[in-house]
Scaffold this active site. Sequence first.
Site, PDB file in Angstrom:
ATOM      1  N   TRP A 195      -8.898  -0.652  -4.952  1.00  0.00           N
ATOM      2  CA  TRP A 195      -8.169  -0.557  -3.683  1.00  0.00           C
ATOM      3  C   TRP A 195      -6.896   0.268  -3.854  1.00  0.00           C
ATOM      4  O   TRP A 195      -5.907   0.079  -3.156  1.00  0.00           O
ATOM      5  CB  TRP A 195      -7.849  -1.966  -3.155  1.00  0.00           C
TER       6      TRP A 195
ATOM      7  N   THR B 185       0.550   1.048  10.583  1.00  0.00           N
ATOM      8  CA  THR B 185       0.425   0.872   9.139  1.00  0.00           C
ATOM      9  C   THR B 185       0.412   2.220   8.430  1.00  0.00           C
ATOM     10  O   THR B 185       0.653   2.293   7.234  1.00  0.00           O
ATOM     11  CB  THR B 185      -0.887   0.140   8.771  1.00  0.00           C
TER      12      THR B 185
ATOM     13  N   ASP C 222     -18.645  -2.055  11.749  1.00  0.00           N
ATOM     14  CA  ASP C 222     -17.217  -1.821  11.513  1.00  0.00           C
ATOM     15  C   ASP C 222     -16.957  -0.768  10.437  1.00  0.00           C
ATOM     16  O   ASP C 222     -16.066  -0.918   9.597  1.00  0.00           O
ATOM     17  CB  ASP C 222     -16.469  -3.124  11.162  1.00  0.00           C
TER      18      ASP C 222
ATOM     19  N   GLU D  96      -8.861  -4.090  15.953  1.00  0.00           N
ATOM     20  CA  GLU D  96      -9.424  -5.439  16.099  1.00  0.00           C
ATOM     21  C   GLU D  96      -8.858  -6.121  17.342  1.00  0.00           C
ATOM     22  O   GLU D  96      -9.059  -7.313  17.559  1.00  0.00           O
ATOM     23  CB  GLU D  96      -9.108  -6.274  14.852  1.00  0.00           C
TER      24      GLU D  96
ATOM     25  N   ASN E 220     -13.179   1.965  14.498  1.00  0.00           N
ATOM     26  CA  ASN E 220     -14.281   1.292  15.186  1.00  0.00           C
ATOM     27  C   ASN E 220     -14.091   1.237  16.710  1.00  0.00           C
ATOM     28  O   ASN E 220     -12.975   1.177  17.193  1.00  0.00           O
ATOM     29  CB  ASN E 220     -14.460  -0.130  14.645  1.00  0.00           C
TER      30      ASN E 220
ATOM     31  N   ARG F 107       1.853   2.355   4.761  1.00  0.00           N
ATOM     32  CA  ARG F 107       1.448   3.346   3.763  1.00  0.00           C
ATOM     33  C   ARG F 107       2.498   4.416   3.520  1.00  0.00           C
ATOM     34  O   ARG F 107       2.218   5.467   2.976  1.00  0.00           O
ATOM     35  CB  ARG F 107       0.085   3.937   4.122  1.00  0.00           C
TER      36      ARG F 107
ATOM     37  N   SER G   6      -2.568   1.571  14.846  1.00  0.00           N
ATOM     38  CA  SER G   6      -3.519   0.567  14.384  1.00  0.00           C
ATOM     39  C   SER G   6      -3.753  -0.444  15.502  1.00  0.00           C
ATOM     40  O   SER G   6      -2.946  -0.566  16.414  1.00  0.00           O
ATOM     41  CB  SER G   6      -2.961  -0.194  13.181  1.00  0.00           C
ATOM     42  N   GLY G   7      -4.833  -1.218  15.371  1.00  0.00           N
ATOM     43  CA  GLY G   7      -5.098  -2.265  16.356  1.00  0.00           C
ATOM     44  C   GLY G   7      -6.552  -2.297  16.780  1.00  0.00           C
ATOM     45  O   GLY G   7      -6.892  -2.844  17.824  1.00  0.00           O
TER      46      GLY G   7
ATOM     47  N   GLU H 283       0.853  -1.192   0.000  1.00  0.00           N
ATOM     48  CA  GLU H 283       0.000   0.000   0.000  1.00  0.00           C
ATOM     49  C   GLU H 283       0.890   1.244   0.000  1.00  0.00           C
ATOM     50  O   GLU H 283       2.109   1.147   0.095  1.00  0.00           O
ATOM     51  CB  GLU H 283      -0.960  -0.016   1.207  1.00  0.00           C
TER      52      GLU H 283
ATOM     53  N   ARG I  51     -16.331   5.136   5.157  1.00  0.00           N
ATOM     54  CA  ARG I  51     -16.597   3.705   4.987  1.00  0.00           C
ATOM     55  C   ARG I  51     -18.096   3.437   5.011  1.00  0.00           C
ATOM     56  O   ARG I  51     -18.583   2.537   4.341  1.00  0.00           O
ATOM     57  CB  ARG I  51     -15.938   2.918   6.134  1.00  0.00           C
TER      58      ARG I  51
END
Lengths: 595, 134
Positions: free
Chosen positions: A489, A173, A317, A191, A275, A129, A188-189, A75, A346
Amino acid sequence: MLRRVALACALAVTATGASANPELLRMQRDPNQWVMPNGNYASWRYSELNQITRENVGNLKPTWQFSTGVLRGHEGGPLVVGEVMYIHTPFPNRVFALDLNNPGRVLWRYEPTQDPTVIGVMCCDTVNRGPAYADGKIILSQADTTVVALDAKTGKEVWKVKNGDPAKGETATMAPMVFGDKVLIGISGGEYGIRGHVTAYNLADGKQAWRAYSVGTDEDIKFDPQKTMSMGQPVGANSSIKTWEGDQWKMGGGSTWGWFSYDPDLNLIYYGSGNPGTWNPVQRPGDNKWSMTIFARDATTGVAKWVYQMTPHDEWDYDGVNEMVLVDNLQVGNQRVAKALVHMDRNGFGYTLNRENGQLMVAQKFDPAVNWATHVDMETGRPQVVSQYSTRAQGEDNNTKNICPAALGTKDQQPSAWSPKASLLFVPTNHVCMDYEPFRVSYSAGQPFIGATLSMYPPQGSDNLGNFIAWNPGSGKIAWSKPERFSVWSGALATAGDVVFYGTLEGYLKAVDTKDGKELFSYRTPSGIIGNVNTFTHKGKQYVAVMSGVGGWAGIGMAAGLQGESEGLGAVGAYKSLSDYTQLGGVLTVFALPN
Amino acid sequence: MKTVFALTLALLAMVPAARADDEKPYKVENGKVDQATFNGYRRYGNSCLQCHGPDGAGSSYAPNLTESLKHLSHEQFAETVINGRQNISSSQQNVMPSFGHVEDVVTYLDDIYGYLKARSDGALGRGRPERIGR
């Protein structure tokens, strides 16, 4: 003597205010270079270059290529500073400085040493990224959350700092961003039940200047209860924690893995949060503020000026992290908005706000398939959720069907491109729906905190999984829409030559006409494209560059074993045939017109 | 909601005993599955899907488990999941995390195995299975 000069310089910097970084401000306006991931501070991904036009783009040819030697999803995109191009890879997060005078020759290469266990807590491939450039430094945010500043000339480490803890599921990321004398970075994280934050470090030495969480106490989130505004009102005390049950806010999510934008005149930075906690909404009653929120923060102090929560109490999400495009003098109805912010979320709504005060101006669907809400109430700013598609209303252990969009959103992080010339935003989108069944999970540090099973498939009556669209952010209407077999994408690029570029998951780099989306050029790169396109000049000639290397969330559905399976439309139902088109491998391709 | 949850737990507790003399670690009737296999599907979705892909079918970076279970024994499966495995070289960056300390995986390891075995044996198709008696 020298010392006195240095002192004078230091004084000059303080005098013009902490936010001034004249070098970067100037460079991000220079179309010959590409010095930040989204082209400029306003995240336009637009170039004034016009050697490549709608008339001649059909003749574009690859001029050189470079393999990164890394297989997983690539990415982000290349940076170009002067006569050097900087590219990066997913884990192990290599950075290459390539000589444009001797195409593809490696000036230096950097590869950090990282504990590979971090790979096990990256939710959706090991993507990165890209780095940031400023003041002769390349700043890289590694998977393991180490932020390292490298000397742009030599690749030698200047400073290093740890921004999070992978043992708790915190990873990195996103691309850092430099404004003034600070570098800003998120985490990030989402989830893994982390608590998201953005942190500013001093560009000179990596010392932490401030950190602001997405959820938590007023002090943690850097809110002033009287002065921080939301929908025209002060947020009041404890605006975050009072929207959570007990101390669930401590694993409240709101990760910050998207993009930053910056308005130097207002000295405000803009970004969105992801989220809340688990994907099971039943387990976390309340609005879960400030997850799924657009933040405007003072760049110097980090204090929030205004916020707007797009998806209160998320049930699908729909992370709010996509790029914030800063558009000037936008006509909205009969009003001229001097400073607007455009955000394609989103959740399937395209938002236009006044970026000075957070006033909501437009909120419209940018894919007609979007069905989880009928509309956004412009008084309250709240989406009007349809009970049939509410996973909260349908409840735990019930499979809520045919929700559009799917969790990957009508659009994910892949950034759009704004053409001030065409007055249109060009948006790579997904056209995917889902079934979603929430169930109870327990929190364990560093372990997935998901609590929902999903199946994804194209909307009824469609067989395309993506569209590349042109959006009018003033009216909230789609100007044109070009169907794509798979989700788009890849980050777009618009140019003054009246063409827009983007990549596809099969691996094509495409150029289309800004006025109607007509395809003018396409070239098959070695692997699927999830990277972002850029443009620059070298010795007066315009080039276009992109990284291919399929993976990311899209790659999760790309297994060889999926072919020929026809029953059901399991999540990879959606992507099952991608492996018929492409395989892994990171390669940079640089294009130009023949001499 | 609380009652439903308690009931599910109670059912779960009963299942292993009920299945004790069965040879197969799962039960599939007319495409529908027992509660344990369904729970395996679900736990798989929470802890494994993000790498091994939907329905155990593999991803661009982790193996297809419906293939793996054709040659892995139950013990080898359990050993890999509990202890994890790393395969790092200059061209590969593959990490299977260890789940030995993860309650939601250890508690339901047999359910996850049963679900994947049903997929591997071809007894169960792709997508979300329906439950017997629903």
